[in-house]
Every structure is written in C-alpha cells, then in structure tokens.
Motif scaffolding. Structure first.
Motif, PDB file in Angstrom:
ATOM      1  N   PHE A  90       0.906  -1.158  -0.227  1.00 31.69           N
ATOM      2  CA  PHE A  90       0.063   0.274   0.185  1.00 31.69           C
ATOM      3  C   PHE A  90       0.873   1.239  -0.093  1.00 31.69           C
ATOM      4  N   LEU A  93       2.242   2.605  -3.618  1.00 29.90           N
ATOM      5  CA  LEU A  93       1.331   3.184  -4.585  1.00 29.90           C
ATOM      6  C   LEU A  93       1.330   4.315  -3.975  1.00 29.90           C
ATOM      7  N   TYR A 295      -7.779  -2.975  -4.216  1.00 29.01           N
ATOM      8  CA  TYR A 295      -8.520  -2.713  -2.965  1.00 29.01           C
ATOM      9  C   TYR A 295      -8.285  -1.442  -2.798  1.00 29.01           C
ATOM     10  N   CYS A 296      -7.131  -0.501  -3.713  1.00 26.33           N
ATOM     11  CA  CYS A 296      -7.798   0.579  -3.995  1.00 26.33           C
ATOM     12  C   CYS A 296      -9.013   1.367  -4.604  1.00 26.33           C
ATOM     13  N   ILE A 299     -12.250   0.968  -2.963  1.00 27.55           N
ATOM     14  CA  ILE A 299     -12.511   2.034  -1.850  1.00 27.55           C
ATOM     15  C   ILE A 299     -13.042   2.474  -2.363  1.00 27.55           C
TER      16      ILE A 299
END
Lengths: 317, 284
Positions: A90, A93, A295-296, A299
């Motif tokens: 993460f 990113l 996943y981002c 979200i």
C-alpha cells in the motif's frame, strides 16, 4: 407492501442466492486483502536429471556397446513463496508514478465521459420526445451500441481511428498515436457506446411525465427553457442520479476499450486503474501489489456509492 | 408525456434531420465493420467514399468463409455460447427464488430493502478487485482454463441483476392471484411455481437474454482464467492482433460475430432494457 404469511419457506427461497453471493464475493475480497499484505514470488525451479530411455514395451534401450541409453529429463516446478510484508504494498502505491498516471487517466476519463453521456443523453431524449419522421425505427437504431461487445467495439474503433486509410483519416488527427488524443479517443468510444443507454433511460423517464402536468406547466412558463428548467429537469432529477451512479461505477472499471483500442498506450497514456492492476497481477505476476491496487480502486468505488447511497435507497422504497 | 401532435412542418423536418444524423453516427461503426468484413483484404484501405458494397467495391464473402472455417473461431463461438447459456441459467435458478422472497415475504433481522441494496451493491464491485483471488482459487481447484470456472464467475456477476430485476417484476404482479391459490389449498411453493412464475415468464426470459449478453461480452475474467482451451469470442478477438499487425478484414468478421447476438438481444428485449440496466429503478 403486502406480503404473504411469513413462513420458514422464505429462507428456502432467499438463502441459496445469499450464500452464493457471500461465497463468491466476500471470500475473494477477504482473500484479496490477505494477498495484498504479502509479497508473492513465483519461481520456476528447473532441474535436469538423467533417466534411462525406455522403448514402447518398457524395456531399456541399449546403445551399441550394450549399456542402457539415457536421456535428460527437465523437471519444472513452480514454487511460490509468500512473505508477509505488512502494508508495504500500500505504501508503494503512494510513490508509484504508474499509479499516479493511472489515477489521472481514470479520473479524466470518468470526469469527461460520464457528464458528456448524460448531457447528450438528455438532449437526444428531448429530441426523440418530439414527433419525428420514422421515430421508432431511429430509436431502435440508437439502441444498437448498448450491448455491443465492448472489446469488439474497441477493436472496431481501432479500424475507424486508423490514421492511414481509415474512414476518418482525412481529418489528419493522430487519434491513437498522440497521448492526449489517445485518451480522448477512448473517451469518444465510451461516449458512443453509453450515450444510447442514457438516452433510452431519459426518454423513458420523459414519457413517464403526466400529460396534464406538462399542459399546466406550458400555460405558466413562457419560454421553452423555463419549461425545461422548472418542470422537466426537476422531474428528471431522480433518474439523472441513478444514471449518474450507474455510469460512474461502471466507468471507473474502464478496461476493455483501452485494452483493445490502444493497449494502454502510447506509453501509459490510456492505462486505466483496472488495466494497471490487471497487468501488474496477471502479466508481471506481482500478485500482492496488484491486490493492493485493486483494493484501493474498490475503496474509491465504495466511497462514490456511499455518497449516492441515500438517494439510491429512496428509489427502492 | 406524449409527443405533440401538431407541430410546425419546418421544425418537424429539422428535428427529424437531426435525429437521422444522430442515428447514423451511432450506426456508422457497426456498418463500417460490416463493410470491411465484405472487402477483399487488398481493398481494405483503398475503398473510397462510404464503403458501400457494390457501389464502392465488389463485396466478397471470403473473409467470412476463411474465418468460420478455422477451428479456433468455431471453438470460440461454442465456448462463449456454452458459458453464457449455463451462467444465465445458473443465475436465474438462484436469483428468481431470492427475488420472490424479497418481493413476497418480510424479513425481520435485515430488512427487505437492505437485502436488495446488498445484492445491488455486489454489482458495483470492480471485477478487477477479485481477479487475482479468483485466479489463485481456480488454480488451486485445478479449474484454470475450464468452462466451469467462467460459468461460476459469470453467474456470480449477473446474479445481483437477476435478483433486483425479477424482484421488481414480482412486485408488479397482483398478489391477489397468489392469495387465490392459497384459498385453493396451494402452499408457498405451489403459489410460486404455478401462479407467480408463469406470470413473470416473459420478463424472466428477457432478463435471461440480457444476462446472456453480459456474459457473452465478458472479457476480463475470460482472459485471466483461460489460456488455451476455453477461448471465448472476446479472447479470440484479442488474438487477432499478431506479429503481422491487425488484420482488419478478419477483425471485422470477428467483431461482427461478437456483436450480432448481443445486438439482436438489445432489439428483442427493448422493452426490458431500461428497467434491466437501471436495476429496476426506472420503469421502461
């Protein structure tokens, strides 16, 4: 809402689908979170060993001197090592220029394509709400893009935007070779494919406005614009919200069109977030990082949906 | 709001003209694929004007014949059909009872509305978020490159649609008919199977067709989970770009093959598209 007497039967009806959805969406999402905190390295272990050569009946093959002949067998073994690296993926990113570019591409795409589709859709719906020559036929023609295979549409426009000898070649526009134009081309294709959907929904909504209301409104408003701004637009608002939500959620997933039309290029000019996550995961097999990326994206979609959630709930009342 | 009956002739002509031009813009790319598919490969880039067959060039069916003669093309059509049919059937089989439950019974712990929204929210999930886990799961189950894997996943992605759309259909049916069946001694299942289901059949058929089109068009999971055996039509298309570059003539044929079934569905299920694609939120 009138309902049947409540019996246990209701669970028999509901549960198969509910359990199915739980299994096939919640489980992968949880698993994806697990993958995203790992560094997954897949190595191919290649080893050679000498094995005796056998003939068809299973007897060893002998060479001229009478010794058994051997051949080299290559053993390939896929080994995946999973290392828990916490939230490193993460953090990666945040500084990854590819990610920045993908976010930019996706944002521009969504912010240009979706409003254009809505505006064009409303304009066309207003037009088709008039008396027209061959109206139902023209309306049917307008429907054709809705279900056209997006990937096929992408390749189709590749032939149309082809700069030398394509049907738009005379314009001399670098549709696919110039980075800015390439993104614009992707947007154009999406507008082509999805404006008809917006159009169709808005037309249905317009035709749902009661005639008496329109007549009464016409008495009061003097200009056509007044009629639109004071009566038609407010009546359309719930529909606009729904269409906007559906289009936003869909547009953020942008994948098929750039895959076919530009391959994400030139460079990374049309590489969307979905495209980048797909490439990272299934072309470079950096599974952990790809999971973190998607996943981002998830979200972001959740945030957008939540913003619309109350409106959406109302329409299901 | 119905179209006005008396309109100024000039306005009528101008509006009609704009509508015709708009329809032509939306039709042109499909027409262009059709035109390219009928051209001799050598003519692909040299045809002038609007590429009208017989007028601008001599049409030929060779591209179609060559393309359909390849085993790969037939395999792609076969795979896409099997996957789309079974995924739709599976989604309908799971989704229709759930839709009926949401329309006809009251759930207490979680309200019907929230259950519906929950199903709906599955639809906005970006597919790419589950691509990696599904790849690993299917690898573990030894289901990579099988029709079964794509049937299961596509059914999952269209299931929420079925639930939400068919729920609306059941809600629109008069409940009194089912109550009459109860008077005649039918139980819940009887009322569902013999009364509600037949009445909802046309809408369910249309929903099935729309689900078929969605699955037919699906690309991301197909290219992730299939490599050699289970080539679907979109993957077959992606394969048309090879080292020699794009072969426009075959591409056009493949695009036509890919688009004909879903486009026909769009025309067939016209009445249901608005309700279907807005998940029942807007009535068509």
């Amino acid at each position: 809402m009138k309902t049947h007497r409540n019996t246990k039967a209701r669970f028999v009806f509901l549960l198969p689908a509910a359990i199915w959805v739980l299994t096939f969406t919640i489980f992968p999402l949880v698993y994806s979170l697990y993958i995203s905190v790992h560094k997954v390295e897949t190595k191919m272990n290649v080893s050679r060993e000498k094995v005796p050569m056998l003939d068809a009946s299973g007897n060893p093959v002998l060479d001229a001197k009478g010794n058994p002949r051997t051949k080299i067998k290559i053993n390939r073994e896929k080994i995946s090592t999973w290392t828990n690296i916490g939230f490193t993926n993460f953090k990666r990113l945040v500084d990854d220029p590819q990610v920045h570019s993908a976010i930019k591409v996706t944002s521009i795409f969504v912010l240009v394509a979706v409003p254009s589709q809505l505006v064009l859709g409303i304009l066309l719906a207003l037009l088709f709400n008039q008396r027209l020559w061959a109206r139902s036929f023209l309306r049917a023609v307008m429907l054709l893009p809705i279900f056209a295979t997006p990937l096929a549409v992408g390749y189709l426009f590749f032939t149309i935007f082809y700069e030398e000898g394509g049907p738009l070649g005379f314009l001399g526009v670098p549709f696919l070779s110039n980075p800015d134009w390439a993104l614009f081309s992707v947007i154009l294709v999406d507008i082509w494919q999805w404006t008809p959907f917006c159009f169709l929904v808005f037309l249905a909504a317009l035709q749902g406005i009661p005639n008496e209301l329109m007549e009464a409104a016409k008495m009061e408003s003097k200009s056509k614009w007044g009629l639109f701004a004071n009566i038609i637009f407010p009546m359309l608002t719930p529909t606009i919200v729904i269409v906007l939500l559906l289009r936003l959620a869909e547009a953020i997933k942008l994948f098929d069109i750039p895959f076919a039309l530009t391959g994400g290029g030139p460079g990374v000019a049309t590489q969307s977030m979905s495209f980048l996550a797909f490439r990272t995961g299934l072309r470079y097999f950096d599974l952990g990082y790809a999971s973190a990326m998607s996943y981002c994206l998830l979200i972001i979609v959740m945030i957008i949906v939540t913003l619309f959630f109350r409106k959406l709930r109302q329409s299901y009342a | 709001m119905k179209p006005k009956q008396n309109q100024h002739p000039l306005r009528y002509s101008i509006y009609s003209l704009i509508a015709v031009v708009a329809a032509m813009i939306f039709f042109f790319p499909i027409y262009w694929a059709f035109s390219t598919s009928l051209r001799n490969p050598l003519d692909t880039f040299t045809v002038s004007g609007l590429g009208i067959p017989f007028l601008n060039f001599e049409p030929t069916l060779t591209n179609w014949v060559d393309q359909l003669a390849t085993e790969e093309a037939r395999k792609a059509v076969y795979n896409s059909t099997v996957i789309a049919v079974f995924a739709s059937i599976l989604a309908l089989a799971l989704g229709i009872p759930a839709a009926y439950a949401l329309a006809r019974f009251r759930f207490k712990t979680i309200s019907n509305k929230d259950l519906t929204i929950w199903f709906l929210s599955q639809r906005v999930l970006p597919p790419v978020a589950t691509v990696v886990p599904f790849y690993l799961i299917m690898q573990f189950l030894n289901l990579l490159d099988t029709q079964l894997a794509l049937i299961l996943i596509n059914a999952t992605f269209v299931l929420p649609f079925v639930v939400v759309i068919v729920r609306q259909t059941f809600l629109d049916l008069p409940i009194e008919l089912e109550e009459a069946a109860f008077m005649d001694g039918a139980r819940n299942y009887g009322a569902f199977l013999r009364v509600a289901l037949p009445l909802a059949a046309p809408a369910i058929a249309a929903t099935g067709l729309i689900m078929f089109a969605f699955t037919w068009n699906e690309f991301l999971f197909a290219i992730t989970l299939s490599s050699k055996e289970v080539i679907t039509i979109p993957i077959h298309m992606a394969g048309a770009v090879d080292t020699r570059g794009v072969q426009f003539w075959f591409m056009a044929v493949r695009a036509m093959i890919a688009m004909i079934p879903p486009v026909l569905i769009a025309l067939l299920a016209q009445r249901y598209i608005v309700q279907g694609l807005t998940l029942g939120a807007v009535k068509g």
